[in-house]
Design an enzyme around this catalytic site. Structure first.
Site, mmCIF file in Angstrom:
data_model
loop_
_atom_site.group_PDB
_atom_site.id
_atom_site.type_symbol
_atom_site.label_atom_id
_atom_site.label_comp_id
_atom_site.label_asym_id
_atom_site.label_seq_id
_atom_site.Cartn_x
_atom_site.Cartn_y
_atom_site.Cartn_z
ATOM 1 N N ARG A 116 0.845 -1.204 0.000
ATOM 2 C CA ARG A 116 0.000 0.000 0.000
ATOM 3 C C ARG A 116 0.880 1.255 0.000
ATOM 4 O O ARG A 116 0.662 2.192 -0.768
ATOM 5 C CB ARG A 116 -0.890 -0.020 1.247
ATOM 6 N N HIS A 200 -5.132 10.199 0.804
ATOM 7 C CA HIS A 200 -6.588 10.337 0.908
ATOM 8 C C HIS A 200 -7.159 11.388 -0.027
ATOM 9 O O HIS A 200 -7.965 12.227 0.363
ATOM 10 C CB HIS A 200 -7.003 10.589 2.369
ATOM 11 N N GLN A 248 -10.705 3.669 0.974
ATOM 12 C CA GLN A 248 -9.990 4.463 1.979
ATOM 13 C C GLN A 248 -8.781 5.203 1.385
ATOM 14 O O GLN A 248 -8.437 6.291 1.821
ATOM 15 C CB GLN A 248 -9.541 3.525 3.116
#
Length: 311
Positions: A116, A200, A248
């Site tokens: 990630r 984000h 997310q």
């Protein structure tokens, strides 16, 4: 009886040497660092205890270090018989919450989090995107500032941390413009943060797509305690875990709403599981009646255990 929530911190709270003292005192914590090293083919103890701030600040390293630290603390709390009624985590901290609830096993989670971090950095080359903290403006005012600053590039709300504390993310020029507009709108402070990627926001769409492929390969276990997700500030079902982890990456972190949900559902104690006291600070700004403890070393563990016993 009130409820206990375990909350797991995100990036920014890391520091060189975190967890070392706890690992020396508790073999169950030490084993977590060894498990991480085994899963990644990387000496995680060396990375966290013997590197430098710059190395630890690289996103894929930060994410591995923070999750490993949090799960090491989690194992000590479990050994001491402390368990949560519900769990949540800020951004990458959500993976810690899912480990605590049994949805992800630790080795799977640490491998996922390394990728990630890598995908997030690859999605936006260094020097293209950034983030800024805006203090003293309402959510609506921050959204308006982002809309106006979007005239010069991508900029979006990234984290709604607690009342009057928000972060925005996007292209450097647009984030700088948002800071300027925020100050004009009455923000107490608006400052660009020392981060390596605009977390984000929509600029990380490619990272979300790559993470989705990794998540295809794993099985999410049943959740033994309820977990609140960042994306909706609501409880996540076993089937929703993967889609929410993908969303997310590009969605705002609704941490203020997450805390409100905990309080509404009877949480009167939070334990911040891992490095720092950031989430305790957010809760104190939100509701001073909620007891907030953090565990990151032997002293804070002992203080937390005493506090839970009412000593």
């Amino acid at each position: 009886m009130g409820k206990i929530a375990f909350v797991f911190p995100g990036q920014g709270a890391q520091y060189v040497g975190m967890g070392k003292e706890l690992c020396q005192a508790y073999p169950c914590a030490d084993r977590v660092f060894d498990e991480a090293s085994e899963a990644l083919g990387l000496d995680v103890k060396k990375l966290v205890w013997d590197s430098d701030e710059e190395t630890l600040k690289q996103t894929e390293n930060t994410q591995v270090a923070m999750l490993t630290m949090s799960v090491a603390v989690l194992r000590v709390l479990q050994e001491k018989g402390v368990s949560p009624d519900l769990a949540a985590g800020l951004s990458l901290g959500e993976y810690g919450a899912l480990v605590a609830a049994g949805g992800l096993d630790f080795q799977t989670a640490v491998k996922l989090i390394q990728k990630r971090g890598r995908y997030m950095q690859e999605a936006v080359p260094l020097g293209v995107g950034t983030m800024a903290a805006i203090l003293g403006l309402s959510e609506d005012a921050v959204r308006k500032v982002c809309d106006e600053a979007s005239a010069v590039g991508t900029v979006e709300p990234a984290n709604f941390n607690c009342p009057g504390q928000t972060t925005v993310a996007g292209e450097i020029a647009a984030v700088e413009k948002a800071c300027e507009l925020a100050k004009e709108a009455g923000a107490k402070r608006a400052m660009v943060l020392p981060v390596s990627a605009p977390f984000h926001c929509s600029m990380l769409e490619k990272a979300g797509e790559n993470l989705a492929k990794e998540l295809d390969e794993i099985i999410v276990g049943a959740l033994s305690v309820p977990v609140i997700t960042n994306v909706t500030a609501d409880y996540v079902t076993q089937d929703e875990v993967k889609p929410m982890l993908i969303r997310q990456v590009t969605s705002s972190v609704l941490w203020e709403e997450t805390m409100k949900r905990m309080i509404a559902d009877g949480v009167d104690t939070i334990i911040e599981v891992g490095a720092g006291k950031t989430l305790c600070g957010f809760m104190k700004r939100m509701d001073k009646t909620v007891k907030a403890y953090n565990v990151e070393d032997v002293a804070s563990l002992e203080a937390t255990l005493s506090g839970l016993k009412g000593e």
